[in-house]
Design an enzyme around this catalytic site. Structure first.
Site, PDB file in Angstrom:
ATOM      1  N   GLY A  46       0.842  -1.191   0.000  1.00 54.12           N
ATOM      2  CA  GLY A  46       0.000   0.000   0.000  1.00 54.12           C
ATOM      3  C   GLY A  46       0.868   1.228   0.000  1.00 54.12           C
ATOM      4  O   GLY A  46       2.042   1.164   0.401  1.00 54.12           O
ATOM      5  N   GLN A  51       3.174   9.990   1.050  1.00 58.55           N
ATOM      6  CA  GLN A  51       4.455   9.273   1.024  1.00 58.55           C
ATOM      7  C   GLN A  51       5.259   9.550  -0.240  1.00 58.55           C
ATOM      8  O   GLN A  51       6.446   9.232  -0.305  1.00 58.55           O
ATOM      9  CB  GLN A  51       4.230   7.764   1.135  1.00 58.55           C
ATOM     10  CG  GLN A  51       3.701   7.347   2.493  1.00 58.55           C
ATOM     11  CD  GLN A  51       3.620   5.842   2.574  1.00 58.55           C
ATOM     12  OE1 GLN A  51       2.655   5.252   2.107  1.00 58.55           O
ATOM     13  NE2 GLN A  51       4.649   5.209   3.122  1.00 58.55           N
ATOM     14  N   CYS A  93       6.664   0.011   7.074  1.00 57.61           N
ATOM     15  CA  CYS A  93       6.188   1.173   6.319  1.00 57.61           C
ATOM     16  C   CYS A  93       7.314   1.658   5.404  1.00 57.61           C
ATOM     17  O   CYS A  93       8.458   1.741   5.849  1.00 57.61           O
ATOM     18  CB  CYS A  93       5.797   2.278   7.304  1.00 57.61           C
ATOM     19  SG  CYS A  93       5.208   3.771   6.495  1.00 57.61           S
ATOM     20  N   LEU A  94       6.972   1.954   4.156  1.00 65.99           N
ATOM     21  CA  LEU A  94       7.996   2.418   3.213  1.00 65.99           C
ATOM     22  C   LEU A  94       8.662   3.706   3.689  1.00 65.99           C
ATOM     23  O   LEU A  94       9.790   4.007   3.305  1.00 65.99           O
ATOM     24  CB  LEU A  94       7.371   2.651   1.822  1.00 65.99           C
ATOM     25  CG  LEU A  94       6.836   1.415   1.092  1.00 65.99           C
ATOM     26  CD1 LEU A  94       6.176   1.814  -0.217  1.00 65.99           C
ATOM     27  CD2 LEU A  94       7.942   0.404   0.846  1.00 65.99           C
ATOM     28  N   HIS A 135      -3.770   1.242   7.851  1.00 59.09           N
ATOM     29  CA  HIS A 135      -2.412   1.797   7.823  1.00 59.09           C
ATOM     30  C   HIS A 135      -2.345   2.983   6.852  1.00 59.09           C
ATOM     31  O   HIS A 135      -1.823   4.045   7.182  1.00 59.09           O
ATOM     32  CB  HIS A 135      -1.433   0.694   7.405  1.00 59.09           C
ATOM     33  CG  HIS A 135      -0.004   1.134   7.253  1.00 59.09           C
ATOM     34  ND1 HIS A 135       1.017   0.628   8.029  1.00 59.09           N
ATOM     35  CD2 HIS A 135       0.584   2.032   6.420  1.00 59.09           C
ATOM     36  CE1 HIS A 135       2.166   1.213   7.674  1.00 59.09           C
ATOM     37  NE2 HIS A 135       1.919   2.063   6.691  1.00 59.09           N
ATOM     38  N   GLU A 136      -2.912   2.790   5.652  1.00 57.60           N
ATOM     39  CA  GLU A 136      -2.818   3.851   4.631  1.00 57.60           C
ATOM     40  C   GLU A 136      -3.703   5.051   4.970  1.00 57.60           C
ATOM     41  O   GLU A 136      -3.312   6.190   4.732  1.00 57.60           O
ATOM     42  CB  GLU A 136      -3.151   3.299   3.237  1.00 57.60           C
ATOM     43  CG  GLU A 136      -2.237   2.177   2.749  1.00 57.60           C
ATOM     44  CD  GLU A 136      -0.746   2.449   2.878  1.00 57.60           C
ATOM     45  OE1 GLU A 136      -0.330   3.633   2.844  1.00 57.60           O
ATOM     46  OE2 GLU A 136       0.016   1.489   3.052  1.00 57.60           O
ATOM     47  N   HIS A 139      -1.987   7.313   7.236  1.00 59.99           N
ATOM     48  CA  HIS A 139      -1.054   8.230   6.574  1.00 59.99           C
ATOM     49  C   HIS A 139      -1.757   9.528   6.174  1.00 59.99           C
ATOM     50  O   HIS A 139      -1.167  10.601   6.243  1.00 59.99           O
ATOM     51  CB  HIS A 139      -0.475   7.592   5.300  1.00 59.99           C
ATOM     52  CG  HIS A 139       0.741   6.746   5.540  1.00 59.99           C
ATOM     53  ND1 HIS A 139       1.900   7.232   6.083  1.00 59.99           N
ATOM     54  CD2 HIS A 139       0.968   5.435   5.304  1.00 59.99           C
ATOM     55  CE1 HIS A 139       2.802   6.262   6.163  1.00 59.99           C
ATOM     56  NE2 HIS A 139       2.254   5.149   5.698  1.00 59.99           N
TER      57      HIS A 139
HETATM   58 NI    NI Z   1       3.183   3.300   5.620  1.00 56.96          NI
END
Ligand code: NI
Length: 164
Positions: A46, A51, A93-94, A135-136, A139
């Site tokens: 995701g 991000q 997480c990226l 999670h997304e 963000h």
């Molecule tokens: Ni993330």
């Protein structure tokens, strides 16, 4: 399509509330294509627009990590959750490379989002897809996995992150 640079913690953009999309223009469509490309390239399941440096309410998810099966969600919003902390599991997480931690999430969420055609849909997600979605959406509200764990654990993780 292009692979975009992923914004990493502690960039201030990651703790900002992202803006609602009022109209889906070519600009948003291009951004979404690039988000999809970036998510698969970085082997994420995701990604949220903040991000990649854009503070707008767009997420792309691909819980089964299969190209062509990704979902684009515009202005996603959780309408109802089952028990808030119903499932605990490891998340990464990226935007926090090298970090992972156990995060409690609702096991089931009812949510609404606008699709690429501008149609608002209400759907239900369970288990892992529900986790990715939460999670997304976090963000978009300026929250990261480290904001979902207790203070001591968070300090320890961030100390190791800074040493990376
Ligand atoms: Ni993330």
């Amino acid at each position: 399509m292009a692979v975009l640079k992923v914004v990493e913690y502690p960039d201030a953009l990651l703790s900002k509330k992202a803006k609602l999309i009022e109209k889906i223009t070519l600009k948003e469509l291009r951004l979404i294509e690039d988000m999809i490309e970036t998510m698969f390239k970085k082997e994420g399941v995701g990604i949220a627009a903040p991000q990649v440096g854009v503070s707008k309410r767009i997420i792309v998810i691909s819980p089964n990590a299969r190209r062509g099966e990704e979902r684009v969600l515009i202005n996603p919003e959780i309408l109802e959750s089952s028990e808030e902390n119903g499932m605990v599991s490891e998340e990464g997480c990226l935007s926090l490379p090298g970090i992972s931690c156990e995060v409690a999430r609702a096991k089931k969420v009812k949510y609404q989002a606008v699709d690429l055609n501008g149609v608002k849909r209400v759907e239900v997600a369970h288990d892992f897809p529900a986790r990715v979605l939460q999670h997304e959406i976090d963000h978009l509200n300026g929250r990261l996995i480290v904001d979902r764990i207790d203070f001591n654990r968070r300090q320890a993780l961030l100390a190791s992150y800074r040493r990376l």
